[in-house]
Structures are given as C-alpha cells and as structure tokens.
Design a protein around this motif. Structure first.
Motif, PDB file in Angstrom:
ATOM      1  N   CYS A 170       1.015  -1.250  -0.110  1.00  0.00           N
ATOM      2  CA  CYS A 170       0.158  -0.050  -0.015  1.00  0.00           C
ATOM      3  C   CYS A 170       0.994   1.156  -0.002  1.00  0.00           C
ATOM      4  O   CYS A 170       2.046   1.284   0.543  1.00  0.00           O
ATOM      5  N   PHE A 171       0.371   2.282  -0.637  1.00  0.00           N
ATOM      6  CA  PHE A 171       0.911   3.601  -0.684  1.00  0.00           C
ATOM      7  C   PHE A 171       0.234   4.452   0.319  1.00  0.00           C
ATOM      8  O   PHE A 171      -0.796   4.846   0.264  1.00  0.00           O
ATOM      9  N   THR A 172       0.915   5.218   1.200  1.00  0.00           N
ATOM     10  CA  THR A 172       0.490   6.327   2.082  1.00  0.00           C
ATOM     11  C   THR A 172       0.474   7.482   1.572  1.00  0.00           C
ATOM     12  O   THR A 172       1.575   8.070   1.210  1.00  0.00           O
ATOM     13  N   LEU A 173      -0.527   7.964   1.064  1.00  0.00           N
ATOM     14  CA  LEU A 173      -0.367   9.396   0.318  1.00  0.00           C
ATOM     15  C   LEU A 173      -0.407  10.569   1.037  1.00  0.00           C
ATOM     16  O   LEU A 173      -0.017  11.625   0.757  1.00  0.00           O
ATOM     17  N   ARG A 174      -1.221  10.353   2.438  1.00  0.00           N
ATOM     18  CA  ARG A 174      -1.127  11.511   3.182  1.00  0.00           C
ATOM     19  C   ARG A 174      -0.904  10.946   4.779  1.00  0.00           C
ATOM     20  O   ARG A 174      -1.889   9.953   4.954  1.00  0.00           O
ATOM     21  N   ASP A 175      -0.696  11.679   5.643  1.00  0.00           N
ATOM     22  CA  ASP A 175      -0.708  11.206   6.999  1.00  0.00           C
ATOM     23  C   ASP A 175      -1.607  11.907   7.694  1.00  0.00           C
ATOM     24  O   ASP A 175      -1.889  13.170   7.220  1.00  0.00           O
ATOM     25  N   GLY A 176      -2.171  11.454   8.946  1.00  0.00           N
ATOM     26  CA  GLY A 176      -3.151  12.089   9.592  1.00  0.00           C
ATOM     27  C   GLY A 176      -3.572  11.224  10.854  1.00  0.00           C
ATOM     28  O   GLY A 176      -3.317  10.151  10.682  1.00  0.00           O
ATOM     29  N   ASP A 177      -3.806  11.779  11.994  1.00  0.00           N
ATOM     30  CA  ASP A 177      -4.017  11.301  13.386  1.00  0.00           C
ATOM     31  C   ASP A 177      -5.526  10.747  13.691  1.00  0.00           C
ATOM     32  O   ASP A 177      -5.669  10.203  14.683  1.00  0.00           O
TER      33      ASP A 177
END
Length: 325
Positions: free
Chosen positions: A196-203
C-alpha cells in the motif's frame, strides 16, 4: 521532462518492456494497427512489429488461453481485454489454468502473464463498459490484482507486473486515463507490488481506497481538514496479496477507518479489509469501520452515473459518522 497522463504511462511502460525484454509480447483486439480503443498501445506495433504486438480476433477466451500457453512456454505475454465488461469469457482460463499452473505442475511451470483491462465507471460509457470486478479476481488463488491510481504508479506497477513470475490482473481506471498529468521518467524503475502507498498522514481517521476513487477520497480528506479532522489516505494499489500491515499501522494511530470503492457493496473488496481489521485491529478501533461504495446494481447510464459513484460528500459524511461514534 514532459508530463504524461495515465494511458500514456501505460504505453511508456509497455514500450520499455518490449525494448528491454525479448520475452514480452502484447496481444489483444485492435491493439496493433489501431493502437487500442483507448490508444494505450498506440505506435507500438510500428516500433516492434506485428510479431510482438499482435492483433487478435474478437475472442476474449482465446486471448487469455493463448497468453497462458505463451507464458508456459517461456514468453511474458501482456494480454489486453478491451473493456472489463468483456472479461468474463476469459475467467475460465484465469481460474482453471493461469492461477493453477504453478501448483498443477509442482513448480515446473509458472505463468508470467499480465491481463490488462480498462476498468470502472465515470466516462459515460454504456453497460458492459463500466464494471468493477476486482473482488472477483482477488478471490482466485494464484492471481495478483493490481490497480494504479496515478500515471507514475501505472508505469512502475505495470513494469513490476510484467516482471512477476506469476499471473497479474492489471485493472486500469478508465476515468483516470486522461484526467491529469504528471512527470514520469522512462527509467525502467518498477514500484513494489503487494504494498500500500500512504498518500498523506493524519492522526484522526484513516481513509482507504484504490483506483479512480482516490480522487474523491483525497478531496474528502481536504474537506475534512478544513473542519479540523486530519485524515490519513492509503492507496491499496495491490489488492491481492493485500498489504494489511500498512492499514493496521494507520488505524492503530487513528482508531477509525473509512473504506471507499466504486464496486457494489455486497462482497466488495472493502469487506475483506474490514474483516481483517476486525481480526487483527479490533482493539485499535474506536468506532465501527465505515464503507462507502457503489450500489448493488448495474452501473446506470450517464445521467445517473455519478449518483452511483461514491461522492466526496458521501465519504466525508462517513468520516464524520466515525468521528462522532
């Protein structure tokens, strides 16, 4: 470096493989002289000849069967099914031969073939041109299922698929073919499969999608950010084998998950991801997993097509529901 769209990235990857690997051959309906119905193979027969880029009869079962035979005998065929709605006659060969060849011969033979097809709704096409059957292929043992979401990922993932020793079903989102452009160097560098590719981080929440629906998913993430909700966005990319670790790591941080796909809801691949979250990530979840999907109907004609497809509003509403739980 010139910017190219997704269909041009597919063409670029195919051209690179043909130039650097003599085992690679392309076959399909109208792919040679005409360059394919979406021009994904435009110019390749003129560059590499009719023995490497082969126009076939209108016979999807024959295309798949011929590709399997070529692969078993040492070639690396890339077969095109003109529209995914026409792929069903090929499924007999994919299930009974491509997916089982390594097992049936106890490893003596493999099946290094790629089955490409434009896939999905959103271009106002008639029935049989808008299917999303990824879950059906993911259910077949021995088959990889890959769906790119950008020109760069189309190039890198298709190169990886063509180099894989086992069969890959490579579904190209038709809606993305000419939607946008980006720089894609023709350097022959593959991207990893099964990742999988993480396109943006967030919590705050994890949004999981693939293919064309990442357009709406990322737009929903932007909308949520304006409301103070930081969403991580994950592109599944390879549905089978599924990189569940990346999704679990994100959900362990956020505690919430929305899965988005345009295929019908019942037995869609989102249910597989949700089940894996229940198995291995239950104690990370602060709210039930939400699924935003197409409906359990045939994709409607143009006037209602975007009512069928998950919208930015539907995705954002599902995220708000998860946040409120």
């Amino acid at each position: 470096m010139a910017e190219i769209n997704l269909v041009e990235a597919v063409n670029q990857a195919l051209g690179h493989a043909l130039a650097h690997d003599p085992r690679v051959v392309l076959l399909g309906e109208d792919i040679g002289v005409n360059g394919g119905v979406f021009r994904a193979t435009a110019g390749l027969q003129a560059r590499f000849g009719a023995e490497r880029v082969i126009d076939t009869p209108l016979a999807e079962s024959g295309i798949a069967g011929a590709a399997i035979g070529m692969a078993a005998m040492g070639l690396a065929p890339v077969a095109e099914i003109q529209f995914t709605g026409f792929i069903y006659p090929a499924i007999d060969h994919i299930i009974n031969h491509a997916g089982r060849l390594r097992h049936r011969t106890r490893g003596r033979l493999s099946c290094p073939m790629v089955l490409r097809s434009p896939y999905g709704a959103g271009i106002h096409a008639p029935e049989h041109h808008s299917e999303s059957p990824e879950a059906m292929f993911a259910h077949i043992p021995g088959i990889r299922v890959v769906i790119p979401s950008t020109p760069a990922r189309a190039y890198g993932l298709l190169l990886a698929a063509m180099r894989d020793p086992d069969p890959v079903v490579f579904l190209e989102p038709t809606r993305l073919y000419r939607l946008f452009r980006e720089e894609v160097p023709d350097n022959g560098e593959a991207l990893p499969l099964d990742t999988c590719f993480t396109l943006r981080d967030g919590d705050d929440i994890t949004l999981v999608s693939w293919g064309a629906m990442l357009q709406e998913t990322q737009a929903a993430a932007d909308l949520l950010l304006d409301e103070g909700i930081a969403a991580a966005v994950i592109d599944v990319a390879t549905l089978k084998p599924l990189d569940m670790d990346t999704i679990l790591e994100s959900v362990a941080r956020t505690g919430r998950c929305v899965i988005v796909h345009e295929a019908p809801r019942s037995a869609g691949f989102g249910a597989e991801i949700a089940a894996n979250l229940a198995d291995a990530g239950l104690y990370s979840l602060a709210a039930p997993v939400q699924r935003v999907t197409g409906y359990d109907t045939v994709v409607p004609m143009a006037r209602l097509e975007y009512t069928y497809l998950p919208s930015v509003a539907r995705i954002a509403d599902a995220a708000r529901k998860a946040m409120a739980a």
